[in-house]
Design a protein around this motif. Structure first.
Motif, PDB file in Angstrom:
ATOM      1  N   ALA A  87      -2.233  36.706 -12.523  1.00 15.07           N
ATOM      2  CA  ALA A  87      -1.943  35.651 -13.494  1.00 15.07           C
ATOM      3  C   ALA A  87      -0.894  36.114 -14.509  1.00 15.07           C
ATOM      4  O   ALA A  87       0.000  35.347 -14.886  1.00 15.07           O
ATOM      5  CB  ALA A  87      -3.218  35.233 -14.213  1.00 15.07           C
ATOM      6  N   ALA A  88      -1.005  37.377 -14.932  1.00 12.49           N
ATOM      7  CA  ALA A  88      -0.036  37.913 -15.891  1.00 12.49           C
ATOM      8  C   ALA A  88       1.363  37.956 -15.289  1.00 12.49           C
ATOM      9  O   ALA A  88       2.344  37.591 -15.938  1.00 12.49           O
ATOM     10  CB  ALA A  88      -0.458  39.310 -16.343  1.00 12.49           C
ATOM     11  N   VAL A  89       1.451  38.405 -14.029  1.00 11.18           N
ATOM     12  CA  VAL A  89       2.749  38.449 -13.343  1.00 11.18           C
ATOM     13  C   VAL A  89       3.304  37.044 -13.167  1.00 11.18           C
ATOM     14  O   VAL A  89       4.498  36.786 -13.356  1.00 11.18           O
ATOM     15  CB  VAL A  89       2.614  39.154 -11.980  1.00 11.18           C
ATOM     16  N   SER A  90       2.424  36.097 -12.813  1.00  9.90           N
ATOM     17  CA  SER A  90       2.847  34.714 -12.615  1.00  9.90           C
ATOM     18  C   SER A  90       3.364  34.092 -13.905  1.00  9.90           C
ATOM     19  O   SER A  90       4.387  33.399 -13.912  1.00  9.90           O
ATOM     20  CB  SER A  90       1.679  33.887 -12.072  1.00  9.90           C
ATOM     21  N   ILE A  91       2.658  34.342 -15.018  1.00 12.75           N
ATOM     22  CA  ILE A  91       3.089  33.812 -16.313  1.00 12.75           C
ATOM     23  C   ILE A  91       4.427  34.418 -16.718  1.00 12.75           C
ATOM     24  O   ILE A  91       5.318  33.720 -17.215  1.00 12.75           O
ATOM     25  CB  ILE A  91       2.021  34.087 -17.389  1.00 12.75           C
ATOM     26  N   ASN A  92       4.589  35.716 -16.490  1.00  8.46           N
ATOM     27  CA  ASN A  92       5.840  36.388 -16.828  1.00  8.46           C
ATOM     28  C   ASN A  92       7.003  35.819 -16.020  1.00  8.46           C
ATOM     29  O   ASN A  92       8.092  35.569 -16.549  1.00  8.46           O
ATOM     30  CB  ASN A  92       5.704  37.894 -16.575  1.00  8.46           C
ATOM     31  N   ALA A 125       7.834  32.345 -17.227  1.00 11.11           N
ATOM     32  CA  ALA A 125       8.610  32.391 -18.470  1.00 11.11           C
ATOM     33  C   ALA A 125      10.081  32.670 -18.177  1.00 11.11           C
ATOM     34  O   ALA A 125      10.970  32.078 -18.795  1.00 11.11           O
ATOM     35  CB  ALA A 125       8.038  33.458 -19.403  1.00 11.11           C
ATOM     36  N   LYS A 126      10.355  33.566 -17.224  1.00 17.00           N
ATOM     37  CA  LYS A 126      11.735  33.855 -16.847  1.00 17.00           C
ATOM     38  C   LYS A 126      12.409  32.642 -16.228  1.00 17.00           C
ATOM     39  O   LYS A 126      13.601  32.412 -16.426  1.00 17.00           O
ATOM     40  CB  LYS A 126      11.776  35.026 -15.855  1.00 17.00           C
ATOM     41  N   GLU A 127      11.647  31.864 -15.479  1.00 15.61           N
ATOM     42  CA  GLU A 127      12.204  30.700 -14.790  1.00 15.61           C
ATOM     43  C   GLU A 127      12.247  29.457 -15.674  1.00 15.61           C
ATOM     44  O   GLU A 127      12.727  28.409 -15.241  1.00 15.61           O
ATOM     45  CB  GLU A 127      11.388  30.408 -13.528  1.00 15.61           C
ATOM     46  N   GLY A 128      11.727  29.562 -16.899  1.00  9.86           N
ATOM     47  CA  GLY A 128      11.873  28.478 -17.855  1.00  9.86           C
ATOM     48  C   GLY A 128      10.933  27.312 -17.687  1.00  9.86           C
ATOM     49  O   GLY A 128      11.295  26.173 -18.007  1.00  9.86           O
ATOM     50  N   VAL A 129       9.731  27.566 -17.215  1.00 13.15           N
ATOM     51  CA  VAL A 129       8.772  26.466 -17.024  1.00 13.15           C
ATOM     52  C   VAL A 129       7.602  26.542 -18.006  1.00 13.15           C
ATOM     53  O   VAL A 129       6.690  25.713 -17.938  1.00 13.15           O
ATOM     54  CB  VAL A 129       8.242  26.447 -15.569  1.00 13.15           C
ATOM     55  N   ASP A 172      19.038  29.990 -13.155  1.00 13.11           N
ATOM     56  CA  ASP A 172      17.829  30.109 -12.335  1.00 13.11           C
ATOM     57  C   ASP A 172      16.724  30.812 -13.110  1.00 13.11           C
ATOM     58  O   ASP A 172      15.539  30.522 -12.912  1.00 13.11           O
ATOM     59  CB  ASP A 172      18.136  30.872 -11.037  1.00 13.11           C
ATOM     60  N   GLU A 173      17.119  31.744 -13.953  1.00 15.47           N
ATOM     61  CA  GLU A 173      16.160  32.426 -14.813  1.00 15.47           C
ATOM     62  C   GLU A 173      16.886  32.991 -16.016  1.00 15.47           C
ATOM     63  O   GLU A 173      18.122  33.002 -16.069  1.00 15.47           O
ATOM     64  CB  GLU A 173      15.419  33.546 -14.066  1.00 15.47           C
ATOM     65  N   LEU A 174      16.121  33.443 -17.002  1.00 12.24           N
ATOM     66  CA  LEU A 174      16.695  33.953 -18.242  1.00 12.24           C
ATOM     67  C   LEU A 174      17.525  35.205 -17.966  1.00 12.24           C
ATOM     68  O   LEU A 174      17.052  36.135 -17.304  1.00 12.24           O
ATOM     69  CB  LEU A 174      15.576  34.287 -19.234  1.00 12.24           C
ATOM     70  N   PHE A 207      13.091  30.780 -22.753  1.00 14.77           N
ATOM     71  CA  PHE A 207      13.968  29.979 -21.897  1.00 14.77           C
ATOM     72  C   PHE A 207      13.249  28.732 -21.406  1.00 14.77           C
ATOM     73  O   PHE A 207      12.098  28.801 -20.959  1.00 14.77           O
ATOM     74  CB  PHE A 207      14.433  30.830 -20.710  1.00 14.77           C
ATOM     75  N   VAL A 208      13.936  27.598 -21.504  1.00 13.68           N
ATOM     76  CA  VAL A 208      13.441  26.333 -20.966  1.00 13.68           C
ATOM     77  C   VAL A 208      14.501  25.801 -20.012  1.00 13.68           C
ATOM     78  O   VAL A 208      15.636  25.549 -20.423  1.00 13.68           O
ATOM     79  CB  VAL A 208      13.156  25.301 -22.078  1.00 13.68           C
ATOM     80  N   LYS A 209      14.135  25.626 -18.766  1.00 18.68           N
ATOM     81  CA  LYS A 209      15.076  25.154 -17.757  1.00 18.68           C
ATOM     82  C   LYS A 209      14.961  23.640 -17.622  1.00 18.68           C
ATOM     83  O   LYS A 209      13.862  23.105 -17.462  1.00 18.68           O
ATOM     84  CB  LYS A 209      14.806  25.805 -16.405  1.00 18.68           C
TER      85      LYS A 209
END
Length: 336
Positions: free
Chosen positions: A97-102, A105-109, A151-153, A162-164
């Protein structure tokens, strides 16, 4: 039957991590209670049994409590297979879950939940430099970047959310928590014609002001014809970047080294060495030339003033200061 279906439906909406957490706790409490009942002389209290169970489940194994009877050891074996399995799944689920959240966040969702932040719209060299300058001047301020092309920050951006997405859409602006933002910078998107870029910036301004009419909004405009439309849309400040660039290029062409002076002034501004000081009551009525030494003693140089929205550089020495005037001051650059 209906009750069972209701329970299954309810459990289906519970996150896996929560289910595993309750499974670990439940197996530990149940096993601890059993060993207390089976060996009360060894595990004299309920807490000692539960303590032993959780130490076993977590694979720490202090050895301060050890079951002796065969039946209690069978309970321990079951606990090791079941409880440790649940614990392993729980830890890996938390890590996943931590990896997924990270990654999200990079992908701006991921939505931004802070307030008093600065929103920068559009990723380009100008916005990159603006973010760097903001972080140098106000390192404690949170920055949110909105862009639909990334695509990501970018890795070089630190402490930026970042917000995509399309900045003219309400959902994307809500994701950036625009309603609680401190200020917004809208940069022009250099794709297609300049008119199209300005139209996109004006549309974004309308969307921003529609959600937060009080947020201070600076908009980059490429064509002079669209300045009025940007102001009608609610822009608090319009920066005509093409005109500024053209003026610097022309000045440097006709008057060599002029651009060096402009760049030096911009460096002062980036270092927070340029300030607007509101004229105090003591200064009202004084001439401009009489005010100069008062500030120079404090290592500040007055280069002009702002009156009724107009900037006056190097005004006449006899000009009298009025209420609501703002002095344009250069602070001493102690690094030089």
């Amino acid at each position: 039957m209906q009750q069972w279906l209701f329970i299954r439906t309810l459990l289906g909406h519970v996150p896996l991590v929560v289910k595993l957490l309750f499974a670990v706790i439940g197996s530990g409490v149940l096993a601890g209670a059993l060993v207390h009942l089976l060996e009360p002389e060894r595990f004299s209290t309920w807490f000692e049994g539960i303590w032993w169970a959780f130490v076993t489940v977590s694979t720490v194994g202090y050895g301060d409590f050890v079951p002796e009877s065969t039946i209690t050891r069978i309970v321990a074996i079951v606990l090791i297979f079941v409880g440790v399995g649940f614990m392993t799944l729980l830890v890996t689920s938390f890590a996943g879950a931590a990896v997924s959240i990270n990654q999200s966040a990079k992908e701006g969702v991921i939505s931004f939940i802070g307030k008093d932040h600065i929103v920068v719209i559009g990723w380009n060299e100008r916005s990159r430099q603006s973010i760097e300058n903001i972080q140098l001047a106000l390192p404690y301020i949170k920055i949110v970047l909105i862009d639909e092309t990334l695509d990501e920050l970018p890795k070089e951006l630190k402490n930026v959310h970042f917000v995509k997405g399309n900045s003219s859409e309400d959902a994307i602006l809500k994701q950036a928590n625009i309603s609680l933002a401190r200020s917004v910078l809208i940069t022009a998107k250099h794709q297609g014609s300049e008119f199209t870029a300005d139209a996109r910036s004006i549309l974004t301004t309308l969307a921003v002001k529609g959600q937060n009419s009080d947020v201070y909004t600076t908009v980059e405009i490429l064509t002079k014809e669209q300045l009025a439309n940007a102001k009608r849309a609610g822009a608090d400040k319009c920066v005509e970047s093409t005109t500024l660039t053209g003026s610097v290029l022309t000045s440097n062409l006709l008057h060599q080294q002029t651009s060096d002076v402009i760049n030096q002034f911009l460096e002062y501004n980036e270092k927070n060495l340029v300030e607007f000081r509101l004229v105090t009551e003591k200064l009202v009525g004084k001439s401009f030339i009489d005010t100069l030494p008062l500030f120079y003693k404090e290592e500040m140089l007055i280069i002009g003033l702002k009156r009724s929205g107009q900037i006056l550089f190097h005004p006449h020495s006899s000009l009298l200061l009025e209420p609501n005037d703002e002095l344009i001051v250069l602070k001493s650059n102690k690094a030089t």
